[in-house]
Design a protein around this motif. Structure first.
Motif, PDB file in Angstrom:
ATOM      1  N   ARG A 231       0.860   2.387   7.382  1.00 38.98           N
ATOM      2  CA  ARG A 231       0.568   1.320   6.416  1.00 38.98           C
ATOM      3  C   ARG A 231       1.528   1.348   5.230  1.00 38.98           C
ATOM      4  O   ARG A 231       2.062   0.309   4.829  1.00 38.98           O
TER       5      ARG A 231
ATOM      6  N   ASN B  23      -3.808  -5.056   9.993  1.00 37.99           N
ATOM      7  CA  ASN B  23      -4.282  -5.331   8.632  1.00 37.99           C
ATOM      8  C   ASN B  23      -3.184  -5.944   7.771  1.00 37.99           C
ATOM      9  O   ASN B  23      -3.427  -6.899   7.023  1.00 37.99           O
TER      10      ASN B  23
ATOM     11  N   GLU C  74      -3.282  -9.590   6.053  1.00 35.73           N
ATOM     12  CA  GLU C  74      -3.154  -9.721   4.606  1.00 35.73           C
ATOM     13  C   GLU C  74      -1.985 -10.614   4.200  1.00 35.73           C
ATOM     14  O   GLU C  74      -1.882 -11.006   3.037  1.00 35.73           O
TER      15      GLU C  74
END
Length: 342
Positions: free
Chosen positions: A226, A254, A258
């Motif tokens: 990430r 994710n 986002e």
């Protein structure tokens, strides 16, 4: 030399059946491999115990299996990546591991560039809109698209497939950056195409598209976690035709949701076993995102690559069984040739 007396086990014969090119080599050398498909490591234990050689496509070869081999001289990978083979265990047992590292560099580059184009032109996002008659909406999502010659491509790794990718990108007029372990090493293609060799952090900061061309090992596993994904330029596109485990796929899902990354083109996965013997719909958040283009690890496929991997893999095996060595570039664990280093 007569090779008919050697027991050779050829794994993955249902999921990856021997091609006509492979069988041509069987006939040439009078080989009669035991053709098997093993669901578990336990299924393979008794098969390998007295085998002189293994031919492997996707079968995991862990230490448990290797330590059960009494006569094996060579594990010949019919492919390039060897992350499913315990190389250290094989070396300790004096078993040479070989591969065919360059059999599909052109195909991989073609596929990676196809994913790149599909993402940059939003081809897969336009299709459902077209089928619903939402033509104006399809045109609207394309208005922010960028001209290819205005984009910067970053290549993480600079081996054969990355260089083939660079040649394609150069034809589109793209600016190319690349990174590798030794940035000081001179390279004629990098000079010819005016490729900037930079650190990984600098590449991620500047590039509009990042394409991965790395092996999977302890250093590269989840290299793109990430935090690293968030260091990429906002709106960047990630292309992965290397190995799924290089990317933390949960984190990627994710970051895409986002909106930090614009899209991803993926041919390799850690969370989906595309080599499983059974067929069922995969389930992962990545697969439900409209800006993710996916293929089931098919970047290597072509008639020519099938020929090259079959011929190369079997010639590696034959070299070892003949008491010789495969070409140096095809030897994964060269220390096995020097017992003093084991």
């Amino acid at each position: 030399m007569d090779f008919s007396d050697f027991k050779i086990v050829r794994f993955n014969c249902k999921s990856f059946p021997p091609s006509g090119f492979e069988r041509q080599k069987y006939r040439e050398y009078n080989l009669t491999p035991l053709e098997v498909e093993c669901e578990t490591i336990e299924d393979a234990l008794s098969l390998v115990q007295d085998a002189a050689a293994l031919l492997v496509v996707a079968q995991p070869i862990p230490a448990l299996l290797i330590n059960n081999m009494k006569r094996c001289q060579v594990i010949s990978r019919l492919g390039a990546g060897t992350d499913k083979i315990d190389i250290e265990a094989a070396t300790r047992r004096g078993i040479l591991v070989s591969n065919v590292p360059d059999f599909c560099v052109e195909e991989q580059a073609d596929h990676a560039f196809a994913l790149l184009l599909a993402c940059t032109r939003k081809l897969f996002q336009q299709r459902p809109l077209f089928l619903k008659g939402h033509y104006h909406r399809a045109r609207d999502i394309c208005r922010p698209l960028r001209r290819m010659s205005e984009l910067k491509l970053g290549l993480v790794g600079f081996g054969g497939s990355a260089k083939a990718m660079a040649r394609r990108a150069n034809g589109f007029g793209m600016k190319i950056l690349a990174t590798r372990n030794d940035l000081s090493k001179q390279d004629s293609l990098a000079s010819q195409l005016k490729i900037d060799m930079v650190s990984l952090d600098e590449l991620l900061h500047h590039c509009d598209i990042v394409s991965l061309h790395l092996p999977l090992n302890s250093t590269t596993h989840h290299l793109f976690n990430r935090s690293r994904l968030l260091t990429m330029k906002p709106g960047c596109i990630l292309i992965n035709t290397a190995r799924g485990g290089i990317v933390d796929e949960n984190a990627l899902a994710n970051v895409l949701r986002e909106g930090h990354l614009a899209a991803a083109g993926l041919d390799t996965f850690q969370v989906v076993d595309v080599h499983a013997g059974h067929s069922h719909p995969p389930d992962h958040a990545l697969l439900n995102l409209p800006n993710v283009v996916i293929t089931p690890h098919t970047a290597a496929f072509s008639k020519e690559s099938s020929r090259d991997v079959s011929f190369g893999g079997i010639e590696n095996l034959i070299a070892v069984l003949s008491g010789a060595s495969p070409p140096a570039r095809n030897i994964v664990n060269p220390d096995v040739l020097n017992p003093a280093t084991r």
